[in-house]
Design a protein around this motif. Structure first.
Motif, PDB file in Angstrom:
ATOM      1  N   THR A   1      11.177  -1.147 -15.400  1.00 37.51           N
ATOM      2  CA  THR A   1      10.692  -0.285 -13.180  1.00 37.51           C
ATOM      3  C   THR A   1       9.308  -0.507 -13.716  1.00 37.51           C
ATOM      4  O   THR A   1       8.416  -0.043 -14.774  1.00 37.51           O
ATOM      5  N   SER A   2       8.348  -1.091 -12.494  1.00 31.23           N
ATOM      6  CA  SER A   2       7.333  -1.117 -13.167  1.00 31.23           C
ATOM      7  C   SER A   2       6.194  -0.545 -11.660  1.00 31.23           C
ATOM      8  O   SER A   2       7.796  -0.744 -10.461  1.00 31.23           O
ATOM      9  N   ARG A   3       5.799   0.035 -12.466  1.00 32.07           N
ATOM     10  CA  ARG A   3       4.807   0.874 -11.370  1.00 32.07           C
ATOM     11  C   ARG A   3       2.930   0.394 -11.060  1.00 32.07           C
ATOM     12  O   ARG A   3       2.777   0.531 -11.962  1.00 32.07           O
TER      13      ARG A   3
ATOM     14  N   ALA B   1      10.032 -16.128 -14.883  1.00 32.16           N
ATOM     15  CA  ALA B   1       9.305 -16.377 -13.904  1.00 32.16           C
ATOM     16  C   ALA B   1       8.426 -15.504 -12.605  1.00 32.16           C
ATOM     17  O   ALA B   1       9.700 -14.997 -12.307  1.00 32.16           O
ATOM     18  N   TYR B   2       7.599 -14.550 -12.589  1.00 34.78           N
ATOM     19  CA  TYR B   2       7.201 -14.383 -11.319  1.00 34.78           C
ATOM     20  C   TYR B   2       7.576 -15.742 -10.154  1.00 34.78           C
ATOM     21  O   TYR B   2       5.788 -16.433 -10.941  1.00 34.78           O
ATOM     22  N   PRO B   3       6.894 -15.976  -9.428  1.00 32.56           N
ATOM     23  CA  PRO B   3       6.697 -16.887  -8.099  1.00 32.56           C
ATOM     24  C   PRO B   3       5.015 -16.407  -8.189  1.00 32.56           C
ATOM     25  O   PRO B   3       4.735 -14.886  -7.943  1.00 32.56           O
TER      26      PRO B   3
ATOM     27  N   ILE C   1      11.175 -13.183 -26.010  1.00 29.87           N
ATOM     28  CA  ILE C   1      11.379 -11.738 -25.174  1.00 29.87           C
ATOM     29  C   ILE C   1      11.795 -10.729 -26.044  1.00 29.87           C
ATOM     30  O   ILE C   1      11.196 -10.255 -26.604  1.00 29.87           O
ATOM     31  N   LEU C   2      11.755  -9.396 -24.934  1.00 29.62           N
ATOM     32  CA  LEU C   2      11.309  -8.172 -25.010  1.00 29.62           C
ATOM     33  C   LEU C   2      12.100  -7.580 -25.879  1.00 29.62           C
ATOM     34  O   LEU C   2      13.408  -7.263 -24.692  1.00 29.62           O
ATOM     35  N   SER C   3      11.817  -6.470 -26.525  1.00 31.75           N
ATOM     36  CA  SER C   3      13.532  -5.997 -26.718  1.00 31.75           C
ATOM     37  C   SER C   3      12.866  -4.503 -27.130  1.00 31.75           C
ATOM     38  O   SER C   3      11.718  -4.773 -27.288  1.00 31.75           O
TER      39      SER C   3
ATOM     40  N   ALA D   1      -1.251  -9.020 -20.246  1.00 33.78           N
ATOM     41  CA  ALA D   1      -1.419  -8.159 -21.858  1.00 33.78           C
ATOM     42  C   ALA D   1      -0.979  -7.366 -21.417  1.00 33.78           C
ATOM     43  O   ALA D   1      -1.121  -7.020 -20.166  1.00 33.78           O
ATOM     44  N   VAL D   2      -0.256  -7.101 -22.275  1.00 31.40           N
ATOM     45  CA  VAL D   2      -0.031  -6.022 -22.415  1.00 31.40           C
ATOM     46  C   VAL D   2       0.368  -5.067 -23.413  1.00 31.40           C
ATOM     47  O   VAL D   2      -0.053  -5.088 -24.549  1.00 31.40           O
ATOM     48  N   TYR D   3      -0.503  -3.956 -23.150  1.00 29.10           N
ATOM     49  CA  TYR D   3      -0.063  -3.243 -23.955  1.00 29.10           C
ATOM     50  C   TYR D   3       0.893  -1.694 -24.102  1.00 29.10           C
ATOM     51  O   TYR D   3       0.892  -1.231 -23.324  1.00 29.10           O
TER      52      TYR D   3
ATOM     53  N   ARG E   1      14.431 -11.648 -21.403  1.00 31.77           N
ATOM     54  CA  ARG E   1      13.811 -13.472 -21.812  1.00 31.77           C
ATOM     55  C   ARG E   1      12.576 -13.184 -20.922  1.00 31.77           C
ATOM     56  O   ARG E   1      13.227 -13.211 -19.439  1.00 31.77           O
ATOM     57  N   ILE E   2      11.443 -13.508 -21.086  1.00 36.46           N
ATOM     58  CA  ILE E   2      10.738 -13.891 -19.595  1.00 36.46           C
ATOM     59  C   ILE E   2       9.532 -15.062 -20.198  1.00 36.46           C
ATOM     60  O   ILE E   2       9.195 -15.258 -21.136  1.00 36.46           O
ATOM     61  N   CYS E   3       9.381 -16.034 -19.026  1.00 35.96           N
ATOM     62  CA  CYS E   3       8.315 -16.626 -19.813  1.00 35.96           C
ATOM     63  C   CYS E   3       7.350 -16.981 -18.291  1.00 35.96           C
ATOM     64  O   CYS E   3       7.907 -17.588 -17.172  1.00 35.96           O
TER      65      CYS E   3
HETATM   66  C1  9YT Z   1       5.981  -6.534 -20.128  1.00 32.52           C
HETATM   67  C2  9YT Z   1       7.056  -6.870 -19.206  1.00 32.52           C
HETATM   68  O1  9YT Z   1       6.556  -8.181 -19.064  1.00 32.52           O
HETATM   69  N1  9YT Z   1       7.650  -5.810 -18.496  1.00 32.52           N
HETATM   70  C3  9YT Z   1       8.332  -6.291 -17.434  1.00 32.52           C
HETATM   71  C4  9YT Z   1       7.197  -5.961 -16.315  1.00 32.52           C
HETATM   72  C5  9YT Z   1       6.617  -6.628 -16.419  1.00 32.52           C
HETATM   73  N2  9YT Z   1       5.368  -6.031 -16.848  1.00 32.52           N
HETATM   74  C6  9YT Z   1       5.469  -6.117 -14.399  1.00 32.52           C
HETATM   75  O2  9YT Z   1       6.431  -6.670 -12.956  1.00 32.52           O
HETATM   76  O3  9YT Z   1       5.514  -4.843 -14.233  1.00 32.52           O
END
Ligand code: 9YT
Length: 133
Positions: free
Chosen positions: A21-23, A121-123, A93-95, A57-59, A48-50
């Protein structure tokens, strides 16, 4: 100045997938040149993300897990205090072993409602899609 609080975010800024869930605290329309998200990665999930169109950046501020670089097979442990930056559009791959809370910054900024496509990916949203985002 923009002031926004996680507990006051409107529903359209809460984007859910099966694994996270992304806020979305700051988005493209806020004009900062990046977007800022407070993201929960569910325990026991692997994604799996690309991001071929974005840098991210991910903290990690809570929880425990790993990020695996698909090309090399390298597995990097993640815990609170770890940051990783996808500066090469890295396929990964984020686990999450224990639910993770991540502060994510995207350049260019997300418009709002993006979820991963079939390639992870995100468009880049534009025009009408942006207006609806
Ligand atoms: C860490 C990551 O890429 N998670 C997927 C969701 C993304 N970060 C987002 O849209 O917040």
């Amino acid at each position: 100045m923009i002031v926004r609080r996680l507990n006051e975010l409107t529903e359209d800024r809460n984007v859910r997938s099966d694994n996270w869930t992304s806020r979305r605290l700051l988005l493209r329309n806020d004009g900062m040149g990046f977007s800022l998200h407070d993201t929960i990665i569910r325990a026991g999930t692997s994604t799996r993300i690309c991001y071929r169109n974005h840098l991210e950046a991910v903290y990690c501020i809570e929880g425990k897990g790993t990020v695996e670089l698909v090309e090399s097979g390298e597995i990097i442990p993640i815990e609170a205090g770890t940051v990783y930056a996808l500066d090469r559009h890295d396929d990964h791959i984020l686990s999450a072993e224990i639910e993770m809370r991540m502060v994510c910054v995207f350049n260019p900024a997300l418009a709002g409602r993006e979820v991963h496509d079939e390639t992870g990916a995100y468009p880049i949203l534009a025009g009408e899609e942006e207006a609806q985002a």
